[in-house]
Motif scaffolding. Structure first.
Motif, short mmCIF file in Angstrom:
data_model
loop_
_atom_site.label_atom_id
_atom_site.label_comp_id
_atom_site.label_asym_id
_atom_site.label_seq_id
_atom_site.Cartn_x
_atom_site.Cartn_y
_atom_site.Cartn_z
N GLU A 151 -8.53 -5.84 -6.25
CA GLU A 151 -9.38 -5.65 -5.06
C GLU A 151 -8.71 -4.67 -4.11
O GLU A 151 -8.61 -4.91 -2.91
N HIS A 152 -8.25 -3.59 -4.66
CA HIS A 152 -7.49 -2.62 -3.89
C HIS A 152 -7.60 -1.26 -4.55
O HIS A 152 -7.66 -1.18 -5.77
N LYS A 153 -7.60 -0.20 -3.75
CA LYS A 153 -7.66 1.15 -4.32
C LYS A 153 -6.37 1.47 -5.08
O LYS A 153 -5.28 1.05 -4.68
N GLU A 159 -8.43 -1.75 -10.28
CA GLU A 159 -8.89 -1.78 -8.89
C GLU A 159 -9.69 -3.04 -8.62
O GLU A 159 -9.55 -3.67 -7.57
N ASP A 162 0.83 -1.20 0.00
CA ASP A 162 0.00 0.00 0.00
C ASP A 162 0.87 1.26 0.00
O ASP A 162 1.88 1.26 0.67
N GLU A 163 0.60 2.36 -0.68
CA GLU A 163 -0.44 2.55 -1.67
C GLU A 163 0.06 2.18 -3.07
O GLU A 163 1.25 2.21 -3.33
#
Lengths: 260, 268
Positions: free
Chosen positions: A232-234, A228, A209-210
């Motif tokens: 399954e992640h911003k 995304e 992250d990020e």
């Protein structure tokens, strides 16, 4: 004190000018085309105009991108990967993983808090899943990149489009058209294929992250939405994603001029 | 009596209208894009407008090309190979070998003495896109597509470009540009690689007799034609309407079906 970063990519040439406090002063972007020197000149001119300065005001210029060695007015050069790592941290300071999707290359980079490259993975020689690939699909559909930006990935019912080879993918798109499928659903599949290719590169360097998405392809929101969903992640992405390499180049130029 | 041929290709859609003497009277052309049915309709109307005819005055229509099923209406369909062969045989009756280079697909066809398809061979799935590849090359080099072929003829130092994969070839073209190579030499190298690819396809249906003809839009590219002639060691017939050859063939087939019906008396 002004520093200039110039990124000569296979599709577009980007130029940014920064002051000594790393504040952006001007930007320029042009198609690279067949003459890299000319493209670099034009991008520089546009950035100078926006910044309201002259070329002799620039203290240092650092070039990057595949045409970085053909620029007579730059004093230094650095690889795209290093520049994108640095530029991503500038735009999104919490970035630890970067996906750069440009005209011909797709690179996943793991970076530290200072923007140093820890690890990276690149697509092999084939350009499937890059800007060039999107352009050829756009061409086939008689559409533009602007049209592509208007496609909402969530509203499509993506069809499977191979992401291993551009030539095969094009053939599949033609077959779908022949079968009377909706253009939006075909594009949904194209975006998903690119996202999956990006995701597999990202997983090779390790996700942390990020996550920041850069390069010209990051401007197509359908691709970043698909990314995304696949991760399954911003994912951070913005309208200036295409400039990240040039931003990094300008920042590195600043560093070097301070060390002198 | 007028007949119409519609050729819905992956890149462009061509329509021609022939008169009783099998002379081309009207042409229509559109980019196929994402809506092949619309492109066909527009190109059809353009061709009608060129002859100043209404739809009712067309006696028969045949559709061909990859999107032939999307044309709609009461239109018979024939494959692109059949139609290109019919068109080329009509233009050059001594043709026994036909090369059709389209945007995405290429075919090598052997014709018998009556102009019928005896044997044919497609490019395999990859190595596709000869026409499209040339188009992209023109874009990359910022040279109009029409001038690409002429320029290749001026090459003195052809640059090697890999011939198997278009994607890798494109990367190599960019590398040549970075090294400052001349556009003419790059184009020449690409033409040679593509010609070699086509020749290997043709060798699979090879016979020594008869003339060779080229159809499809690529026939307008002088550099490609020259490279092909060199690889094959023989002159190639080129028709000024090569891009419309599939549509012309389709219209000729439409004419034949009318003649047949008249003969058997099933229709007046």
């Amino acid at each position: 004190m002004l520093a200039c970063g110039i990124d000569i990519g296979s599709a577009q040439t980007k130029c940014v000018i920064m002051d000594g406090n790393a504040i952006l002063q001007g930007r320029g972007i042009v198609h690279t085309g067949a003459n890299q020197q000319r493209a670099a000149r034009h991008a520089l001119k546009a950035a100078l105009r926006e910044a309201g300065v002259e070329e002799y005001d620039l203290s240092i210029t650092l070039s990057t991108g595949y045409g970085r060695h053909s620029i007579p007015f730059s004093q230094k050069s650095e690889t795209v990967t290093i520049c994108h790592a640095r530029g991503s941290i500038y735009r999104y300071p919490e970035t630890r993983t970067v996906l750069d999707a440009g005209g011909q290359e797709m690179t996943a980079i793991r970076v530290d808090a200072e923007g140093n490259v820890l690890d990276f993975a690149m697509n092999d020689k084939c350009t499937a899943g890059t800007g060039r690939f999107l352009e050829s699909i756009a061409d086939l559909l008689n559409m533009s990149m602007k049209d592509f930006r208007g496609i909402k990935y969530h509203e499509t019912d993506p069809l499977f489009v191979s992401n291993a080879c551009s030539v095969f993918a094009e053939q599949e798109v033609i077959n779908y058209l022949e079968g009377g499928k909706e253009v939006e659903d075909i594009l949904g599949g194209v975006f998903e294929g690119i996202a999956e290719r990006g995701a597999s590169l990202l997983r090779r360097v390790g996700l942390e992250d990020e996550i920041t998405f850069t390069g010209g392809v990051s401007h197509i929101s359908g691709v970043s939405s698909a990314l995304e969903l696949v991760l399954e992640h911003k994912v951070n992405s913005g309208i200036d994603g295409v400039y990240v390499g040039a931003l990094g180049a300008a920042l590195l130029a600043l560093d070097q001029s301070k060390h002198r | 009596m007028y007949t119409c041929g519609i050729d819905v290709g992956s890149r462009s859609t061509k329509v021609v209208i022939l008169d009783e003497d099998s002379t081309v009277r009207g042409r229509g052309w559109r980019l196929t894009g994402g809506k092949p049915a619309d492109a066909a309709h527009e190109a059809y109307n353009e061709a009608l407008a060129a002859v100043r005819l209404s739809q009712g005055s067309i006696d028969a229509t045949v559709a061909t090309g990859y999107g032939r099923r999307l044309v709609g209406g009461d239109v018979e369909q024939y494959t692109a190979v059949t139609c290109h062969s019919a068109g080329i045989y009509h233009a050059f009756p001594n043709t026994r070998k036909l090369i059709d280079i389209g945007a995405v697909r290429s075919a090598a066809v052997k014709l018998n003495d009556h102009g019928q398809v005896h044997r044919f061979r497609f490019n395999d799935r990859c190595g596709a896109g000869l026409g499209r590849f040339l188009e992209r090359l023109a874009e990359t080099l910022e040279i109009p597509l029409e001038e690409l072929g002429q320029l290749a003829l001026f090459s003195r130092d052809p640059q090697e470009v890999p011939g198997i994969c278009s994607v890798l070839a494109e990367t190599e073209v960019l590398n040549h540009i970075t090294r400052g190579k001349k556009p003419a030499d790059i184009i020449r190298g690409v033409s040679e690689a593509l010609a070699e690819r086509v020749a290997s396809m043709l060798r699979q249906v090879w016979t020594d007799d008869g003339e060779i003809s080229l159809s499809g839009g690529t026939a307008k590219n002088a550099g490609m034609v020259h490279a092909l002639e060199e690889v094959l060691g023989k002159p190639i017939n080129i028709h000024h309407d090569s891009e419309f050859m599939g549509a012309i063939g389709a219209a000729l087939i439409a004419r034949e079906t009318i003649d047949k019906k008249l003969k058997t008396g099933t229709s007046a």
